[in-house]
Design an enzyme around this catalytic site. Structure first.
Site, PDB file in Angstrom:
ATOM      1  N   SER A  99       0.818  -1.216   0.000  1.00 47.65           N
ATOM      2  CA  SER A  99       0.000   0.000   0.000  1.00 47.65           C
ATOM      3  C   SER A  99       0.851   1.265   0.000  1.00 47.65           C
ATOM      4  O   SER A  99       0.476   2.274  -0.609  1.00 47.65           O
ATOM      5  CB  SER A  99      -0.941  -0.004   1.209  1.00 47.65           C
ATOM      6  N   ASP A 110       1.425  -0.101   7.991  1.00 49.06           N
ATOM      7  CA  ASP A 110       2.834  -0.474   8.081  1.00 49.06           C
ATOM      8  C   ASP A 110       3.507  -0.252   6.733  1.00 49.06           C
ATOM      9  O   ASP A 110       2.863   0.126   5.752  1.00 49.06           O
ATOM     10  CB  ASP A 110       2.979  -1.927   8.527  1.00 49.06           C
ATOM     11  N   ASP A 112       5.786  -2.223   3.945  1.00 51.55           N
ATOM     12  CA  ASP A 112       6.375  -3.465   3.447  1.00 51.55           C
ATOM     13  C   ASP A 112       7.681  -3.120   2.740  1.00 51.55           C
ATOM     14  O   ASP A 112       7.696  -2.290   1.816  1.00 51.55           O
ATOM     15  CB  ASP A 112       5.413  -4.160   2.484  1.00 51.55           C
ATOM     16  N   ASP A 164       7.565  -4.578   7.858  1.00 56.00           N
ATOM     17  CA  ASP A 164       7.814  -5.980   7.527  1.00 56.00           C
ATOM     18  C   ASP A 164       8.957  -6.002   6.526  1.00 56.00           C
ATOM     19  O   ASP A 164       8.851  -5.407   5.442  1.00 56.00           O
ATOM     20  CB  ASP A 164       6.576  -6.645   6.926  1.00 56.00           C
ATOM     21  N   LYS A 225     -10.778  -0.387  -0.017  1.00 59.84           N
ATOM     22  CA  LYS A 225     -10.125  -0.972   1.154  1.00 59.84           C
ATOM     23  C   LYS A 225     -10.902  -0.644   2.431  1.00 59.84           C
ATOM     24  O   LYS A 225     -11.077  -1.505   3.296  1.00 59.84           O
ATOM     25  CB  LYS A 225      -8.684  -0.472   1.251  1.00 59.84           C
ATOM     26  N   TYR A 234     -11.941  -8.245   4.433  1.00 58.47           N
ATOM     27  CA  TYR A 234     -10.547  -7.874   4.196  1.00 58.47           C
ATOM     28  C   TYR A 234      -9.655  -8.695   5.128  1.00 58.47           C
ATOM     29  O   TYR A 234      -9.417  -8.324   6.275  1.00 58.47           O
ATOM     30  CB  TYR A 234     -10.342  -6.378   4.474  1.00 58.47           C
TER      31      TYR A 234
END
Length: 619
Positions: A99, A110, A112, A164, A225, A234
């Site tokens: 995202s 968060d 990625d 992450d 979303k 979701y």
């Protein structure tokens, strides 16, 4: 030369071009633009847009993280006897995906991240020396590594930002900052774990490349979303759709209507998908394979397992993968119902009969079903992060087994509830709404024995635990309980208030006859406590922590697998589930499962649900 796959080449190319041709290229009307402006105004108070200050903070954090990576790679090269001048030029690279890379993250999302390192640096270095360096950094908290995951990852919180971090060892001596990850030649000579790690960036970059109108795409995806989270659809791990799947669906609608505004894209999104003939796959493009770099990819023509996928949404980069392989028949039907509702809502909104907020109104999950099942995973606090993820990944297997053996459909609530037990352990609770199969013409009473799916679920958890730890650790336990609507904890409802109807229907408590267990040959004894406490309401997309307000406790002994028996009353009984994890002599905890049977002496009006079913037996 003039044929392709037995079909004349000109005809094949024409058919392929028509497959990806847009349905309409018309631009937005003034009313469409006004509707889009109203949509954005309705979304802004809900926190789906990141603020400038938060965005700058994320950039600073990424800059610090990138500096840590570069210095770590240099130190690894020096440790492996590379000259200082050579080590100085052996650079790594950090890329984002998901995202954040798509530009649709919110202020709480968060990041990625992918760390690409030269071939001198291997995965063992990543999970040892790099992990240790992160552990010593004062701004990094909640650090943990998951080496056994499908895509091995390090999870952390860097100055308040969750991250992450994946790792890929590239087949080159230095990684340029402007590396083009969509080039499939980069995959040559890489192992499968590195290819899977790279795939996140490759898919995200390809989506952005294939979308004709990025601004409309981003606004529509933000709305979808939010809608998916509020409507309970979701969650990739629980059998719904994750972020990449929703992004691919919105991108496909953008390809079909390249000139449409965000408001019209939302209407077309529901219009197209509510009538889509699943399991016909949705793709953004055809992906050519590389003969010099063969990697197994999604192909229902040659792989029997791929033919069973219910809702294939295919990633647009090589190797093609189905991003929705977790979807079951139960969750597919829930998603299709929400598509139908979304079409009705967007039609009314565009006709000025409803506000935009009605589209993403939260689903009344705990008032929707007549039967529920709760799954509680309990462990010591230091083990709970890993154990929670392990149990959550098996909830889908519980639902699949209910479908197969009982024809009962399960709809998992995609947000979990956290609570602290009186003995200091931590529990996470998931709820599953149950739909019984149609009764038919028969008036015969029906009972649904959930021992089979419960046992199947427990075996799946212990199998994964044996891979991760060798066996379940001391204090780890699973409890599965049946619940009627009136038995749901009050705090799962909005504002912690149970609806007045449920208060009047709350069943009277019956005295349980204590269960007795046959002696088992034990090598080590332990007495974990199973508690199903009242969980607190969850925030959007996250678990909520609260102190337990009530507990139903049961003790069980850790022993080697042995035959056990339980005594029970006619209306309720306790059953012991056994499993084997690791060697036969290993310490193996057992889960105590509460199984509530329907009361055959109750009046038909009290025993029947909407379909005329008796209360299900749930283990």
């Amino acid at each position: 030369e003039n044929t392709l796959g037995g079909v004349p080449r000109a005809m094949s190319e024409q058919a392929n071009a028509s497959l990806w041709a847009p349905i309409s290229t018309l631009g937005p009307t003034p009313d469409d633009l006004q509707q889009t402006k109203e949509l954005e105004e309705a979304l802004r108070p809900l926190g789906v847009f990141d603020e400038a200050e938060s965005m700058e903070h994320r950039r600073v954090v990424l800059g610090k993280f990138n500096a840590i990576v570069k210095d770590w790679i240099k130190q690894v090269c020096l440790k492996k006897n590379k000259p200082a001048a050579v080590a100085e030029n052996m650079l790594g690279c950090v890329r984002t995906f998901g995202s954040f890379r798509l530009g649709v993250h919110d202020k709480n999302a968060d990041i990625d991240t992918l760390v690409m390192a030269p071939q001198l640096v291997d995965r063992e270095d990543f999970f040892t020396t790099f992990f240790q360096r992160l552990k010593e950094h004062p701004e990094i908290k909640e650090l943990r590594k998951v080496e056994e995951a499908y895509s091995p990852v390090i999870k952390l919180v860097f100055d308040g930002i969750e991250m992450d971090v994946l790792f890929a060892r590239m087949a080159m001596d230095t990684i340029p900052e402007d590396i083009n990850l969509t080039d499939s030649l980069l995959l040559r000579n890489l192992d499968e774990r590195c290819i899977r790690s790279l795939n996140g960036c490759r898919v995200t970059d390809t989506i952005l490349h294939l979308v004709p109108n990025k601004e409309s795409f981003r606004l529509a995806l933000r709305c979808i979303k939010l809608w998916a989270k509020h409507r309970g659809v979701y969650s990739n791990v629980l059998g719904f759709l994750g972020g990449v799947s929703w992004a691919i669906l919105v991108a496909r609608i953008c390809q079909m209507y390249p000139g449409a505004s965000a408001s019209m894209l939302l209407h077309k999104f529901f219009y197209v998908l509510q009538q889509w003939a699943w399991p016909t796959p949705i793709k953004l493009c055809e992906v050519a394979s590389d003969p010099a770099c063969y990697v197994e990819q999604w192909d229902p023509r040659t792989k029997l397992s791929d033919r069973s996928h219910k809702m294939p949404i295919i990633t647009p980069a090589y190797p093609m993968q189905n991003s929705t392989y977790n979807v079951s028949q139960s969750t597919l039907e829930v998603i299709k119902e929400e598509f139908q509702r979304g079409l009705q809502m967007t039609t009314d909104i565009l006709e000025r009969r409803r506000p935009w907020s009605d589209l993403w109104a939260k689903v009344d999950f705990f008032g929707k079903y007549r039967h529920y099942s709760s799954i509680t995973a309990t462990s010591l606090e230091e083990d709970h992060g890993d154990y929670e993820g392990l149990v959550e990944s098996s909830v889908r297997q519980y639902i699949l087994e209910m479908e197969r053996s009982l024809q009962v459909k399960g709809n998992p609530f995609p947000r979990s509830f956290k609570l602290t037990q009186p003995d200091g352990r931590v529990s996470t609770v998931w709820f599953v709404g149950l739909t019984m199969p149609p009764r038919g013409d028969s008036e015969q009473k029906r009972r649904f024995d959930f021992n089979v799916p419960a046992h199947f679920f427990y075996k799946d958890v212990t199998r994964k635990a044996s891979i991760t730890w060798g066996e379940l650790k001391r204090g780890m336990e699973i409890t599965i309980e049946p619940l009627r609507p009136a038995e749901l904890p009050a705090s799962v409802f909005p504002d912690g208030q149970r609806p007045a109807d449920d208060e009047s229907k709350a069943p009277k408590k019956k005295k349980k006859k204590p269960a007795t267990t046959a002696p088992a040959t034990a090598t080590t004894a332990a007495t974990p406590v199973s508690a199903a406490s009242t969980p607190a309401g969850a925030g959007a997309g996250a678990s909520t922590s609260v102190a337990a307000t009530s507990a139903r406790a049961s003790a069980s002994a850790a022993a080697t697998p042995a035959a056990t028996a339980a005594a029970a009353t006619p209306t309720e009984e306790l059953a012991e589930l056994e499993h084997t994890a690791g060697p036969a002599s290993a310490q193996v905890p057992k889960a105590r499962v509460a199984k509530r049977l329907p009361d055959e002496t109750a009046s038909p009006a009290k025993r029947q649900d909407r379909n005329g079913d008796t209360t299900p037996t749930t283990a």
